[in-house]
Design a protein around this motif. Structure first.
Motif, PDB file in Angstrom:
ATOM      1  N   VAL A 184       0.836  -1.204   0.000  1.00 39.59           N
ATOM      2  CA  VAL A 184       0.000   0.000   0.000  1.00 39.59           C
ATOM      3  C   VAL A 184       0.866   1.248   0.000  1.00 39.59           C
ATOM      4  O   VAL A 184       1.796   1.374   0.792  1.00 39.59           O
ATOM      5  CB  VAL A 184      -0.934   0.009   1.224  1.00 39.59           C
ATOM      6  CG1 VAL A 184      -1.779   1.288   1.244  1.00 39.59           C
ATOM      7  CG2 VAL A 184      -1.836  -1.217   1.219  1.00 39.59           C
ATOM      8  N   VAL A 233      -1.896  -0.886  -3.941  1.00 41.73           N
ATOM      9  CA  VAL A 233      -2.903   0.170  -3.881  1.00 41.73           C
ATOM     10  C   VAL A 233      -2.150   1.465  -3.618  1.00 41.73           C
ATOM     11  O   VAL A 233      -1.364   1.550  -2.668  1.00 41.73           O
ATOM     12  CB  VAL A 233      -3.919  -0.063  -2.744  1.00 41.73           C
ATOM     13  CG1 VAL A 233      -4.984   1.035  -2.758  1.00 41.73           C
ATOM     14  CG2 VAL A 233      -4.563  -1.427  -2.858  1.00 41.73           C
ATOM     15  N   ARG A 234      -2.371   2.475  -4.447  1.00 42.18           N
ATOM     16  CA  ARG A 234      -1.617   3.715  -4.296  1.00 42.18           C
ATOM     17  C   ARG A 234      -2.342   4.861  -4.988  1.00 42.18           C
ATOM     18  O   ARG A 234      -3.356   4.656  -5.643  1.00 42.18           O
ATOM     19  CB  ARG A 234      -0.221   3.562  -4.911  1.00 42.18           C
ATOM     20  CG  ARG A 234      -0.252   3.267  -6.410  1.00 42.18           C
ATOM     21  CD  ARG A 234       1.118   2.927  -6.970  1.00 42.18           C
ATOM     22  NE  ARG A 234       1.072   2.609  -8.396  1.00 42.18           N
ATOM     23  CZ  ARG A 234       1.254   3.487  -9.371  1.00 42.18           C
ATOM     24  NH1 ARG A 234       1.522   4.761  -9.073  1.00 42.18           N
ATOM     25  NH2 ARG A 234       1.178   3.130 -10.640  1.00 42.18           N
ATOM     26  N   MET A 242      -8.133   3.229   0.808  1.00 43.75           N
ATOM     27  CA  MET A 242      -7.019   2.385   0.371  1.00 43.75           C
ATOM     28  C   MET A 242      -6.917   1.142   1.245  1.00 43.75           C
ATOM     29  O   MET A 242      -6.602   0.051   0.768  1.00 43.75           O
ATOM     30  CB  MET A 242      -5.722   3.193   0.386  1.00 43.75           C
ATOM     31  CG  MET A 242      -5.678   4.261  -0.697  1.00 43.75           C
ATOM     32  SD  MET A 242      -4.360   5.485  -0.472  1.00 43.75           S
ATOM     33  CE  MET A 242      -2.912   4.521  -0.909  1.00 43.75           C
ATOM     34  N   THR A 248      -9.696  -1.153   0.088  1.00 45.94           N
ATOM     35  CA  THR A 248      -9.350  -1.746  -1.206  1.00 45.94           C
ATOM     36  C   THR A 248      -8.278  -2.811  -1.051  1.00 45.94           C
ATOM     37  O   THR A 248      -8.314  -3.848  -1.728  1.00 45.94           O
ATOM     38  CB  THR A 248      -8.871  -0.656  -2.179  1.00 45.94           C
ATOM     39  OG1 THR A 248      -9.912   0.311  -2.342  1.00 45.94           O
ATOM     40  CG2 THR A 248      -8.507  -1.228  -3.531  1.00 45.94           C
TER      41      THR A 248
END
Length: 348
Positions: free
Chosen positions: A154, A166-167, A305, A308
């Motif tokens: 992340v 995820v970013r 985030m 997700t």
């Protein structure tokens, strides 16, 4: 006045338990997941809230099962409590909805990372989520890959093959902030770098220098200071910039903790923000709206985030259990430039 349980019909979450007990979501999770690293008084407080609220895990996601509930490990060493709390809210919300179990381990140095990783593996986790800065730890990523453990990184600035991520686009976010400062009329802009071991730090710095260069402005070395994403490092960096004979009219800090520290230093020197000094940050953590004046910053949807990351992790676990190859999804989420009271045109 004592806190009351929710009315019947409203699902009680682990976040409700944490708020009722007056503890962090991570502490509530540790107690509910029977982690031994919680004091007895704290454990009793959380369990009392569980009983009062009638908390039950949401089992809607049990279809994930083959032989057991998904167990998701979270390994963290983030120095920003504000960032971490927002992130864990998302993790715990989504894991509660899916009926999955979250195991949390803290670490610091390389030796500590190995030990914490091993504890997660010994606990039988099905996958591991790595928030920053461990999302960029080559040693941890390699160890998890060798064990064939699905991993989601992340907020990494350098997504790797074989690891989902995820970013946000840190480079474009920092460009947007730099352009905003230039549009306000600032030319003498200071910059506080973040932890050099965290890849988004380099992206944010590169975006700042590139955007300034495009505007025909060469940033002098005395307008740049090194921070480490901590409040304390921000104090030292801001003092370095503001004690210069030629002081910047604006300071762009690589995260909100260091921006908050910059405002504290400015206030201590008798400088008015934003009348005499504009201060902006990055991330939009809760500190951005608890400082005075409220901070202009780049909103990174940290809680979303976290949610997700859990969703992607559950899919990777499904694929791993069924013998399918990794999906290796790289999810880029939207950032937003949030304008508040800490920014204004330079004084004439």
């Amino acid at each position: 006045m004592p806190k009351r349980a929710r009315q019947a019909g409203n699902a009680v979450t682990i976040l409700d338990v944490a708020r009722h007990a007056g503890v962090s979501p991570m502490t509530a999770s540790r107690v509910i997941n029977d982690n031994p690293n919680v004091g007895e008084a704290m454990r009793e407080r959380v369990l009392a809230s569980v009983k009062t609220l009638g908390y039950r895990p949401n089992l809607a996601g049990r279809s994930l099962r083959t032989s057991s509930t998904a167990r998701i490990g979270v390994l963290y060493s983030n120095p920003s409590a504000a960032y971490l709390n927002q992130f864990m809210l998302g993790i715990l919300e989504q894991s509660s909805l899916s009926g999955s179990q979250v195991l949390i381990e803290k670490c610091s140095g390389i030796r500590s990372q190995r030990a914490a990783t091993q504890r997660l593996l010994d606990a039988g986790v099905d996958g591991v989520i790595l928030p920053p800065p461990l999302c960029d730890s080559a040693q941890t990523l390699q160890e998890l890959d060798e064990r064939q453990i699905p991993t989601i990184a992340v907020a990494t600035g350098a997504p790797q093959e074989g690891v989902g991520s995820v970013r946000i686009d840190d480079y474009q976010g920092a460009r947007a902030m730099t352009r905003y400062l230039l549009d306000l009329g600032h030319r003498d802009i200071g910059f506080i770098k973040g932890d050099p071991k965290h890849t988004p730090s380099a992206l944010r710095a590169a975006a700042f220098f590139d955007t300034m260069a495009e505007a025909g402005i060469q940033v002098p070395a005395e307008h740049v200071a090194q921070g480490m994403f901590t409040y304390r490092s921000g104090l030292a960096a801001a003092a370095e910039l503001l004690k210069r004979k030629r002081r910047p009219t604006a300071i762009f800090s690589s995260n909100d903790d260091m921006a908050a520290a910059t405002m504290a230093v400015a206030h201590g020197m008798g400088l008015r923000v934003p009348e005499e000094l504009t201060v902006v940050g990055f991330d939009d953590t809760p500190v951005a709206t608890t400082v005075w004046p409220e901070l202009t910053t780049i909103h990174q949807p940290v809680t979303a985030m976290g949610r997700t990351a859990v969703t992607l992790m559950l899919e990777e676990i499904r694929r791993n259990r069924s013998g399918r190859p990794k999906a290796q999804v790289h999810q880029v989420m939207k950032y937003t430039l949030v304008k508040r009271q800490s920014s204004a045109p330079p004084a004439r």
